[in-house]
Design an enzyme around this catalytic site. Structure first.
Site, PDB file in Angstrom:
ATOM      1  CG  MET A 184      -1.499  -8.764  -3.504  1.00  0.00           C
ATOM      2  SD  MET A 184      -3.028  -9.732  -3.296  1.00  0.00           S
ATOM      3  CE  MET A 184      -2.766 -10.967  -4.546  1.00  0.00           C
ATOM      4  NE  ARG A 185       5.622  -8.857   4.110  1.00  0.00           N
ATOM      5  CZ  ARG A 185       6.881  -9.237   3.947  1.00  0.00           C
ATOM      6  NH1 ARG A 185       7.344  -9.494   2.755  1.00  0.00           N
ATOM      7  NH2 ARG A 185       7.683  -9.361   4.992  1.00  0.00           N
ATOM      8  CG  HIS A 235      -9.455 -15.372  -2.042  1.00  0.00           C
ATOM      9  ND1 HIS A 235      -8.107 -15.163  -2.291  1.00  0.00           N
ATOM     10  CD2 HIS A 235      -9.804 -16.493  -2.726  1.00  0.00           C
ATOM     11  CE1 HIS A 235      -7.658 -16.129  -3.089  1.00  0.00           C
ATOM     12  NE2 HIS A 235      -8.662 -16.943  -3.371  1.00  0.00           N
TER      13      HIS A 235
HETATM   14  C1  GAR Z   1      -8.845  -8.220  -5.670  1.00  0.00           C
HETATM   15  O1  GAR Z   1      -9.382  -8.985  -6.718  1.00  0.00           O
HETATM   16  C2  GAR Z   1      -8.766  -9.037  -4.387  1.00  0.00           C
HETATM   17  O2  GAR Z   1      -9.845  -9.900  -4.221  1.00  0.00           O
HETATM   18  C3  GAR Z   1      -7.491  -9.799  -4.631  1.00  0.00           C
HETATM   19  O3  GAR Z   1      -6.612  -8.863  -5.191  1.00  0.00           O
HETATM   20  C4  GAR Z   1      -7.363  -7.915  -5.933  1.00  0.00           C
HETATM   21  C5  GAR Z   1      -6.993  -6.539  -5.437  1.00  0.00           C
HETATM   22  O4  GAR Z   1      -7.601  -5.562  -6.226  1.00  0.00           O
HETATM   23  N1  GAR Z   1      -6.973 -10.346  -3.415  1.00  0.00           N
HETATM   24  C6  GAR Z   1      -6.405 -11.544  -3.325  1.00  0.00           C
HETATM   25  O5  GAR Z   1      -6.226 -12.263  -4.280  1.00  0.00           O
HETATM   26  C7  GAR Z   1      -5.979 -11.936  -1.910  1.00  0.00           C
HETATM   27  N2  GAR Z   1      -5.718 -13.328  -1.847  1.00  0.00           N
HETATM   28  P1  GAR Z   1      -7.721  -4.077  -5.697  1.00  0.00           P
HETATM   29  O6  GAR Z   1      -6.303  -3.654  -5.290  1.00  0.00           O
HETATM   30  O7  GAR Z   1      -8.203  -3.305  -6.884  1.00  0.00           O
HETATM   31  O8  GAR Z   1      -8.677  -4.064  -4.555  1.00  0.00           O
END
Ligand code: GAR
Length: 208
Positions: A96-97, A115
């Site tokens: 998330m960066r 995503h």
């Molecule tokens: C997931 O839903 C992924 O798609 C999202 O963060 C979550 C991480 O979950 N990513 C984003 O929003 C990127 N823009 P996880 O740590 O359990 O894989």
């Protein structure tokens, strides 16, 4: 990238729970995803559950805390770690960066992201809530190559999820996550095959 016999070495970047990372590791462990191996898991957040899970699996893990550190400097450290582990493909799994231009240049066309929306709809944070509140009837997830723009590069694959009248944003996000776990391994299998080309924005399977 070619479909050589040598497995593609993945560097997984994560910031939190790491369920997508764990789904990839399970797919590899159970022999459903071949042609790739996890070289290292890297987190930018101290205490990320995903990094602890990687450690328990006996995988190499590295923590590069990003908080309070200039992006370019932090990303240089990440690049050095990924190179030290001979990473071929960087997998963002809930990382998330934003990546610096230097990072993207160092791994051009060799970074993939998942995503939780059907891009180009709802880029950025809380995509599932954005989709729910917008009132879409079909949601889903996207696995794509990463370029300089947020949630923007060539799309490898998407999986859809119907939005139910009984849903709330949380229930929808949970069902999207189930599809994410399938989508990421499927996309990695495609990339590992090497049987593709990127035409403009379009990822296409190469004709046999
Ligand atoms: C997931 O839903 C992924 O798609 C999202 O963060 C979550 C991480 O979950 N990513 C984003 O929003 C990127 N823009 P996880 O740590 O359990 O894989």
């Amino acid at each position: 990238m070619s479909g050589a016999a040598k497995p593609l070495r993945l560097g997984v970047l994560l910031s939190g729970r790491g369920s997508n990372f764990q789904a990839i590791a399970r797919s590899i462990g159970e022999g459903r995803l071949t042609g790739v191996e996890i070289a290292v898991a890297v987190s930018n957040v101290e205490g990320a559950a995903g990094l602890a899970a990687a450690q328990e699996m006996g995988l190499p893990t590295v923590l590069h805390v990003s908080k309070g550190r200039p992006r370019a400097e932090h990303d240089e450290a990440m690049i050095a770690t990924l190179r030290a582990h001979a990473v071929d493909l960087v997998c963002l799994a809930g990382y998330m960066r934003l990546l610096s231009p230097g990072f993207i240049a160092a791994f051009r066309n060799r970074i993939v992201n998942i995503h939780p929306s059907l891009l180009p709809a709802f880029p950025g944070l809380d995509a599932q809530t954005q989709a729910f509140e917008y009132g879409v009837k079909v949601a889903g997830c996207t696995v794509h190559f990463v370029d300089e723009h947020l949630d923007h590069g060539a799309i490898i694959l998407q999986r859809t999820v119907p939005v139910l009248d009984t849903d709330d944003a949380h229930a929808l996000a949970e069902r999207i996550l189930v599809e994410e776990h399938k989508a990421y391994s499927e996309a990695l299998a495609r990339v590992a095959s090497g049987e593709y080309e990127i035409r403009g924005r379009r990822y296409v399977k190469r004709a046999q």
